[in-house]
Design a protein around this motif. Structure first.
Motif, PDB file in Angstrom:
ATOM      1  N   GLY A  58      -2.712   1.198   2.970  1.00 20.16           N
ATOM      2  CA  GLY A  58      -3.424   2.385   3.427  1.00 20.16           C
ATOM      3  C   GLY A  58      -3.317   2.532   4.940  1.00 20.16           C
ATOM      4  O   GLY A  58      -3.229   3.641   5.466  1.00 20.16           O
ATOM      5  N   THR A  59      -3.340   1.401   5.622  1.00 21.67           N
ATOM      6  CA  THR A  59      -3.198   1.412   7.084  1.00 21.67           C
ATOM      7  C   THR A  59      -1.859   2.026   7.478  1.00 21.67           C
ATOM      8  O   THR A  59      -1.774   2.883   8.360  1.00 21.67           O
ATOM      9  CB  THR A  59      -3.293  -0.033   7.620  1.00 21.67           C
ATOM     10  OG1 THR A  59      -4.503  -0.614   7.156  1.00 21.67           O
ATOM     11  CG2 THR A  59      -3.235  -0.074   9.125  1.00 21.67           C
ATOM     12  N   ASP A 155      -8.319  10.535   5.426  1.00 26.10           N
ATOM     13  CA  ASP A 155      -8.287   9.103   5.111  1.00 26.10           C
ATOM     14  C   ASP A 155      -9.037   8.942   3.792  1.00 26.10           C
ATOM     15  O   ASP A 155     -10.268   8.879   3.752  1.00 26.10           O
ATOM     16  CB  ASP A 155      -8.929   8.264   6.221  1.00 26.10           C
ATOM     17  CG  ASP A 155      -8.868   6.759   5.906  1.00 26.10           C
ATOM     18  OD1 ASP A 155      -8.617   6.403   4.738  1.00 26.10           O
ATOM     19  OD2 ASP A 155      -9.085   5.943   6.831  1.00 26.10           O
ATOM     20  N   ALA A 157      -8.704   6.462   1.594  1.00 15.65           N
ATOM     21  CA  ALA A 157      -8.520   5.089   1.091  1.00 15.65           C
ATOM     22  C   ALA A 157      -9.545   4.759   0.006  1.00 15.65           C
ATOM     23  O   ALA A 157      -9.256   4.000  -0.913  1.00 15.65           O
ATOM     24  CB  ALA A 157      -8.644   4.094   2.245  1.00 15.65           C
ATOM     25  N   GLN A 158     -10.756   5.355   0.113  1.00 16.79           N
ATOM     26  CA  GLN A 158     -11.827   4.999  -0.828  1.00 16.79           C
ATOM     27  C   GLN A 158     -12.067   6.078  -1.875  1.00 16.79           C
ATOM     28  O   GLN A 158     -12.975   5.922  -2.694  1.00 16.79           O
ATOM     29  CB  GLN A 158     -13.129   4.753  -0.034  1.00 16.79           C
ATOM     30  CG  GLN A 158     -12.957   3.670   1.026  1.00 16.79           C
ATOM     31  CD  GLN A 158     -14.218   3.393   1.824  1.00 16.79           C
ATOM     32  OE1 GLN A 158     -15.298   3.862   1.500  1.00 16.79           O
ATOM     33  NE2 GLN A 158     -14.081   2.613   2.892  1.00 16.79           N
ATOM     34  N   SER A 179      -5.142   4.106  -0.179  1.00 21.67           N
ATOM     35  CA  SER A 179      -4.857   2.673  -0.182  1.00 21.67           C
ATOM     36  C   SER A 179      -4.886   2.172  -1.616  1.00 21.67           C
ATOM     37  O   SER A 179      -5.721   2.605  -2.407  1.00 21.67           O
ATOM     38  CB  SER A 179      -5.943   1.945   0.626  1.00 21.67           C
ATOM     39  OG  SER A 179      -5.966   0.564   0.324  1.00 21.67           O
ATOM     40  N   LYS A 184      -9.815  -1.044  -4.292  1.00 19.72           N
ATOM     41  CA  LYS A 184      -9.960   0.412  -4.199  1.00 19.72           C
ATOM     42  C   LYS A 184      -9.985   1.032  -5.599  1.00 19.72           C
ATOM     43  O   LYS A 184      -9.594   0.393  -6.572  1.00 19.72           O
ATOM     44  CB  LYS A 184      -8.786   0.999  -3.395  1.00 19.72           C
ATOM     45  CG  LYS A 184      -8.705   0.484  -1.972  1.00 19.72           C
ATOM     46  CD  LYS A 184      -9.901   0.863  -1.146  1.00 19.72           C
ATOM     47  CE  LYS A 184      -9.707   0.554   0.320  1.00 19.72           C
ATOM     48  NZ  LYS A 184     -10.865  -0.077   0.953  1.00 19.72           N
TER      49      LYS A 184
HETATM   50  C1  LIG Z   1     -11.515   4.073   5.098  1.00 19.90           C
HETATM   51  C2  LIG Z   1     -10.340   3.134   5.060  1.00 19.90           C
HETATM   52  N1  LIG Z   1      -9.227   3.460   5.735  1.00 19.90           N
HETATM   53  C3  LIG Z   1      -8.134   2.682   5.725  1.00 19.90           C
HETATM   54  C4  LIG Z   1      -8.113   1.504   5.005  1.00 19.90           C
HETATM   55  C5  LIG Z   1      -6.894   0.638   5.073  1.00 19.90           C
HETATM   56  O1  LIG Z   1      -6.294   0.416   3.824  1.00 19.90           O
HETATM   57  P1  LIG Z   1      -5.430  -0.906   3.595  1.00 19.90           P
HETATM   58  O2  LIG Z   1      -6.365  -2.059   3.477  1.00 19.90           O
HETATM   59  O3  LIG Z   1      -4.693  -0.640   2.307  1.00 19.90           O
HETATM   60  O4  LIG Z   1      -4.507  -1.053   4.736  1.00 19.90           O
HETATM   61  C6  LIG Z   1      -9.230   1.120   4.272  1.00 19.90           C
HETATM   62  C7  LIG Z   1      -9.226  -0.128   3.508  1.00 19.90           C
HETATM   63  O5  LIG Z   1     -10.171  -0.868   3.451  1.00 19.90           O
HETATM   64  C8  LIG Z   1     -10.380   1.944   4.307  1.00 19.90           C
HETATM   65  O6  LIG Z   1     -11.488   1.634   3.628  1.00 19.90           O
END
Ligand SMILES: Cc1ncc(COP(=O)(O)O)c(C=O)c1O
Length: 370
Positions: A58-59, A155, A157-158, A179, A184
């Protein structure tokens, strides 16, 4: 009790997951194998967008989205400080400036009413976070962005699987990023992520950036990263899609049941997240607001109930991001950080376990009052 029950999920999907992994072991195309394209096609269709580009996490999805949009040193990106570090981190990594805008206290998502005042000639994009599984106010944010010629990166991711005004999370902004971290809503068995867009040029840029900026083999037309999602992880997500709709329904039901069972505890100081009527929440975390959190967490731990804090401090109260805002900025994010606590949540959480969580939380809150 587990905070997130991944073992029951694997037990339910074992034949599909094992077969998917075995197929990759048999064909041996560990990087950019056929499961990568298959997953991207499936996810683009279910998200209602033209392009899905899988990436390493996700990053990485956030980084590649920003790079594809051409965000560079000195540019400003408006975002929430009440999030996991990755959101602000990828903006700062590019030398751009995360401009923190406070949250709505009842949803913990960025407050669109505060965005306009944060826009400057250097603003390039707005990056709302759909925290805890509820889509941020994208309609309002998209409208502000359109007025000022800005891009919107969700974003998500959640929140993958959630909808707002009938539009899927990841499918309602310039670029949506999610992500596949194991915990997740749609997780793999390692790191993975994806970005989604309807824009052909952005999708092409993202595909090139994830393979070191190559437009063809050893033709590096732009600066990129090593950002692919590996074939094995794509096979795991493909297998998990088999019961994903059931899992999303369970998440909504368990969240609604928590809300119903916990409502009486509001008289003891408990706070519940608001879910806006035009959207649903897939409860990436089921998070509440509690007084004297340390004591409540300790009481729950003693009763065998694991909890977590998402997140104890907003980013501008973290050393790495302190320079981007004064300490007294975004006060609602600071307060949220002092009171939020997440309870066990996963599609396989039983009613009996949920009842145990609620009873233990009631006892803990009554203990505070005594
Ligand atoms: C809001 C949010 N953004 C970005 C990320 C990053 O995802 P990843 O852990 O897959 O790199 C997360 C993961 O915990 C997240 O909760």
């Amino acid at each position: 009790m587990q905070f997130i029950d991944l073992k029951s999920q694997y037990a339910a999907l074992k034949p599909q997951i094992d077969a998917g992994i075995q197929a990759v072991l048999d064909h041996g195309q560990y990087i950019m194998g056929p499961e990568v394209k298959a997953l991207e096609t499936r996810l683009a269709a279910r998200t209602g967008v033209k392009h899905c580009v899988t990436v390493a996490s996700g990053t990485e999805a956030l980084l590649i989205a920003l790079m594809a949009l051409g965000v560079k040193a000195g540019d400003e990106v408006i975002t929430s400080p009440f999030t996991f570090a990755a959101t602000g981190e990828m903006i700062a990594l590019l030398g751009a400036v995360p401009v923190f805008v406070d949250i709505q206290p009842d949803t913990c998502n960025i407050d669109p009413a505060l965005i306009e005042a944060a826009i400057t000639p250097r603003t390039r994009a707005i990056m709302p976070v759909s925290l805890y599984g509820q889509v941020a106010d994208l309609a309002e944010i998209n409208a502000i962005a359109a007025t000022h010629g800005l891009a919107v990166i969700e974003d998500a991711a959640q929140s993958y699987g959630a909808t707002c005004q009938g539009k899927p999370s990841c499918g309602a902004s310039t670029i949506g990023c999610t992500s596949f971290f194991p915990s997740k809503p749609l997780g793999c068995y390692g790191d993975g992520g994806a970005l989604f867009t309807d824009d052909d040029a952005l999708a092409q840029a993202a595909r090139e950036i994830r393979v070191h900026g190559q437009s063809a083999r050893y033709t590096h037309t732009r600066i990129g990263v090593g950002g692919r999602m590996d074939t094995l992880q794509c096979a795991v997500v493909l297998a998990k899609l088999e019961r994903f709709d059931w899992e999303l329904q369970r998440r909504r039901e368990i969240g609604a049941r928590y809300h119903q069972l916990l409502a009486p505890l509001q008289s003891l100081g408990l706070g519940l997240l608001a879910v806006r009527p035009d959207r649903d929440c897939v409860w990436g975390q089921y998070t509440v607001f509690v007084p004297q959190r340390d004591r409540v967490q300790a009481a729950l731990q003693a009763a065998g109930i694991p909890t977590a804090v998402h997140y104890p401090k907003p980013l501008h109260h973290q050393g790495a991001y302190a320079a981007y805002a004064s300490a007294d900025a975004c006060p609602l994010s600071v307060t949220a950080g002092q009171t939020v606590m997440s309870l066990p949540m996963s599609p396989d959480l039983t009613e009996a376990d949920q009842d145990q969580v609620v009873a233990a939380l009631a006892a803990a809150l009554q203990g505070l009052a005594a």
